[in-house]
Design an enzyme around this catalytic site. Structure first.
Site, PDB file in Angstrom:
ATOM      1  N   ALA A  20      38.254  25.416  35.903  1.00 30.85           N
ATOM      2  CA  ALA A  20      38.134  24.112  36.532  1.00 30.85           C
ATOM      3  C   ALA A  20      38.847  24.196  37.877  1.00 30.85           C
ATOM      4  O   ALA A  20      39.721  25.039  38.077  1.00 30.85           O
ATOM      5  CB  ALA A  20      38.765  23.043  35.653  1.00 30.85           C
ATOM      6  N   GLY A  33      37.992  26.899  32.365  1.00 34.13           N
ATOM      7  CA  GLY A  33      36.703  26.218  32.278  1.00 34.13           C
ATOM      8  C   GLY A  33      35.517  27.174  32.406  1.00 34.13           C
ATOM      9  O   GLY A  33      34.429  26.894  31.888  1.00 34.13           O
ATOM     10  N   GLU A  44      35.060  28.490  29.069  1.00 31.21           N
ATOM     11  CA  GLU A  44      34.564  27.376  28.251  1.00 31.21           C
ATOM     12  C   GLU A  44      33.099  27.072  28.548  1.00 31.21           C
ATOM     13  O   GLU A  44      32.326  26.748  27.647  1.00 31.21           O
ATOM     14  CB  GLU A  44      35.450  26.149  28.492  1.00 31.21           C
ATOM     15  CG  GLU A  44      36.869  26.372  27.979  1.00 31.21           C
ATOM     16  CD  GLU A  44      37.853  25.298  28.410  1.00 31.21           C
ATOM     17  OE1 GLU A  44      38.061  25.141  29.641  1.00 31.21           O
ATOM     18  OE2 GLU A  44      38.410  24.612  27.541  1.00 31.21           O
TER      19      GLU A  44
HETATM   20  C1  HXC Z   1      40.531  26.173  42.564  1.00 30.09           C
HETATM   21  C2  HXC Z   1      40.474  28.452  42.847  1.00 30.09           C
HETATM   22  C3  HXC Z   1      40.476  28.653  41.449  1.00 30.09           C
HETATM   23  C4  HXC Z   1      40.498  27.500  40.601  1.00 30.09           C
HETATM   24  C5  HXC Z   1      40.430  30.579  42.389  1.00 30.09           C
HETATM   25  N1  HXC Z   1      40.446  29.665  43.395  1.00 30.09           N
HETATM   26  N2  HXC Z   1      40.466  29.987  41.215  1.00 30.09           N
HETATM   27  N3  HXC Z   1      40.498  27.230  43.377  1.00 30.09           N
HETATM   28  N4  HXC Z   1      40.528  26.280  41.208  1.00 30.09           N
HETATM   29  N5  HXC Z   1      40.476  27.577  39.272  1.00 30.09           N
HETATM   30  C6  HXC Z   1      40.423  29.930  44.836  1.00 30.09           C
HETATM   31  C7  HXC Z   1      41.772  30.419  45.342  1.00 30.09           C
HETATM   32  O1  HXC Z   1      42.640  29.337  45.566  1.00 30.09           O
HETATM   33  C8  HXC Z   1      41.367  31.112  46.612  1.00 30.09           C
HETATM   34  O2  HXC Z   1      41.109  30.180  47.630  1.00 30.09           O
HETATM   35  C9  HXC Z   1      40.020  31.734  46.247  1.00 30.09           C
HETATM   36  O3  HXC Z   1      39.546  30.982  45.140  1.00 30.09           O
HETATM   37  C10 HXC Z   1      40.137  33.180  45.841  1.00 30.09           C
HETATM   38  O4  HXC Z   1      41.094  33.296  44.813  1.00 30.09           O
HETATM   39  P1  HXC Z   1      42.350  34.305  44.882  1.00 30.09           P
HETATM   40  O5  HXC Z   1      43.378  33.794  43.974  1.00 30.09           O
HETATM   41  O6  HXC Z   1      42.749  34.538  46.284  1.00 30.09           O
HETATM   42  O7  HXC Z   1      41.678  35.638  44.316  1.00 30.09           O
HETATM   43  P2  HXC Z   1      42.403  36.816  43.495  1.00 30.09           P
HETATM   44  O8  HXC Z   1      43.754  37.123  44.105  1.00 30.09           O
HETATM   45  O9  HXC Z   1      41.397  37.902  43.401  1.00 30.09           O
HETATM   46  O10 HXC Z   1      42.701  36.233  42.035  1.00 30.09           O
HETATM   47  C11 HXC Z   1      41.623  35.842  41.206  1.00 30.09           C
HETATM   48  C12 HXC Z   1      42.141  35.010  40.026  1.00 30.09           C
HETATM   49  C13 HXC Z   1      42.977  33.819  40.561  1.00 30.09           C
HETATM   50  C14 HXC Z   1      43.001  35.872  39.093  1.00 30.09           C
HETATM   51  C15 HXC Z   1      40.911  34.519  39.222  1.00 30.09           C
HETATM   52  O11 HXC Z   1      42.209  33.150  41.557  1.00 30.09           O
HETATM   53  C16 HXC Z   1      43.351  32.820  39.524  1.00 30.09           C
HETATM   54  O12 HXC Z   1      44.265  33.033  38.737  1.00 30.09           O
HETATM   55  N6  HXC Z   1      42.673  31.667  39.544  1.00 30.09           N
HETATM   56  C17 HXC Z   1      42.972  30.556  38.637  1.00 30.09           C
HETATM   57  C18 HXC Z   1      42.524  30.869  37.245  1.00 30.09           C
HETATM   58  C19 HXC Z   1      42.875  29.718  36.319  1.00 30.09           C
HETATM   59  O13 HXC Z   1      44.063  29.373  36.135  1.00 30.09           O
HETATM   60  N7  HXC Z   1      41.871  29.088  35.714  1.00 30.09           N
HETATM   61  C20 HXC Z   1      42.084  27.984  34.814  1.00 30.09           C
HETATM   62  C21 HXC Z   1      41.997  26.708  35.573  1.00 30.09           C
HETATM   63  S1  HXC Z   1      42.387  25.327  34.555  1.00 30.09           S
HETATM   64  P3  HXC Z   1      42.095  30.047  48.940  1.00 30.09           P
HETATM   65  O14 HXC Z   1      41.365  29.047  49.774  1.00 30.09           O
HETATM   66  O15 HXC Z   1      43.398  29.569  48.421  1.00 30.09           O
HETATM   67  O16 HXC Z   1      42.160  31.423  49.501  1.00 30.09           O
HETATM   68  C22 HXC Z   1      40.996  25.061  33.673  1.00 30.09           C
HETATM   69  C23 HXC Z   1      41.037  23.921  32.712  1.00 30.09           C
HETATM   70  C24 HXC Z   1      39.657  23.597  32.215  1.00 30.09           C
HETATM   71  O17 HXC Z   1      40.024  25.707  33.797  1.00 30.09           O
HETATM   72  C25 HXC Z   1      39.654  22.449  31.331  1.00 30.09           C
HETATM   73  C26 HXC Z   1      40.003  21.157  31.952  1.00 30.09           C
HETATM   74  C27 HXC Z   1      41.458  20.779  31.788  1.00 30.09           C
END
Ligand code: HXC
Length: 257
Positions: free
Chosen positions: A65, A108, A111
């Protein structure tokens, strides 16, 4: 229809939805939800479509998400906006849906894959529920669907630690239907989807409904459901055609009725 965050295409009887927010690793914001739900509903209403494929990019199926969109919300807003509410409409699509996963399927994203019927994974795929690292928990079905897919202990370890698992572990755990070399992922998805789409649509709807029922009910109730749906299919022309084709040693030609 114009979509902002996805690409939509029809190939034969297969509808394709490709997530297209490369700048955010396909993070699922509310526009993505609206786009995917709308596109899937259009395909689902179209009898010329017998299977749907949902895919992302090489680097990410979806990294979760959209954290930046959710960050400032209050609990009350989450409840009143029903922030993730429309996703249930995607999960309720009657047409079989294949998730073709390459790269990250996190939070998400994992999911969303689990709302699909088949998960094909590239050998580069990484699955996880990292919400615990953000101070929350899975919110689009992960705490419920992951347990049903991989069992309590694997799900608990993933959800409590937030660690990722690779495609091999995901397949061994039962989350993934099949792992293929990354270069073959889309071709394999197309082949699988086309195979499904060549079947009788009423039997596909029935099979998906029976599979869903198995996830939701005690055995006796599920068996009753199966018996009724199985019987109902004997009123379709496709059942007569399928069985006649077997007897006549030829390929069946299904009409979807
Ligand atoms: C918003 C996101 C994002 C996310 C990545 N980006 N994941 N933006 N929401 N979930 C954005 C980053 O901010 C960045 O933009 C760009 O995408 C590239 O990501 P990087 O982090 O620079 O890439 P990398 O270093 O290769 O790392 C990849 C990654 C990491 C390991 C996947 O991005 C990461 O940990 N993302 C979050 C994963 C996560 O926690 N997902 C769960 C979300 S909560 P900028 O502009 O900053 O460069 C969820 C809940 C669902 O899903 C249910 C509802 C509650």
């Amino acid at each position: 229809t114009d979509y902002e965050t996805i690409l939509v295409e029809t190939r034969g009887r297969v509808g394709w939805i490709t997530l297209n927010r490369p700048e955010a690793l396909n993070a699922l914001n509310s526009q993505v939800m609206r786009d995917i739900v709308a596109a899937a509903s259009v395909f689902d209403a179209d009898e010329a479509i017998g299977a749907i494929v949902v895919t992302g990019s090489e680097r990410a199926f979806a990294a979760g998400a959209d954290i930046k969109e959710m960050e400032s919300k209050s609990g009350l807003e989450m409840v009143m906006d029903d922030h993730f509410g429309q996703w249930s409409r995607f999960a309720e699509v009657r047409t079989p849906v294949i998730a073709a996963v390459s790269g990250y399927a996190l939070g998400g994203g994992c999911e969303l894959a689990m709302m699909c019927d088949i998960i094909l994974a590239a050998d580069t795929a990484k699955f996880g529920q990292p919400e615990i690292n953000l101070g929350v928990i899975p919110g689009m079905g992960g705490s419920q669907r992951l347990i049903r897919a991989v069992g309590y202990y694997k799900a608990a370890e993933l959800i409590l630690t937030g660690r990722m698992m690779d495609a091999t572990e995901a397949e061994r755990s039962g989350l993934v239907s099949r792992v293929v070399p990354a270069a073959d992922l889309l071709a394999e998805a197309e082949k699988t989807a086309a195979t499904i789409a060549s079947k009788s649509l009423p039997s596909l709807y029935a099979a998906k409904a029976a599979l869903d029922t198995a996830m939701e009910t005690p055995l006796a109730e599920g068996l009753r459901f199966e018996k009724h749906v199985f019987a109902a299919l004997f009123d379709t022309a496709d059942q007569k055609e399928g069985m006649a084709a077997f007897r006549e040693k030829r390929a069946a030609e299904f009409e979807g009725r």
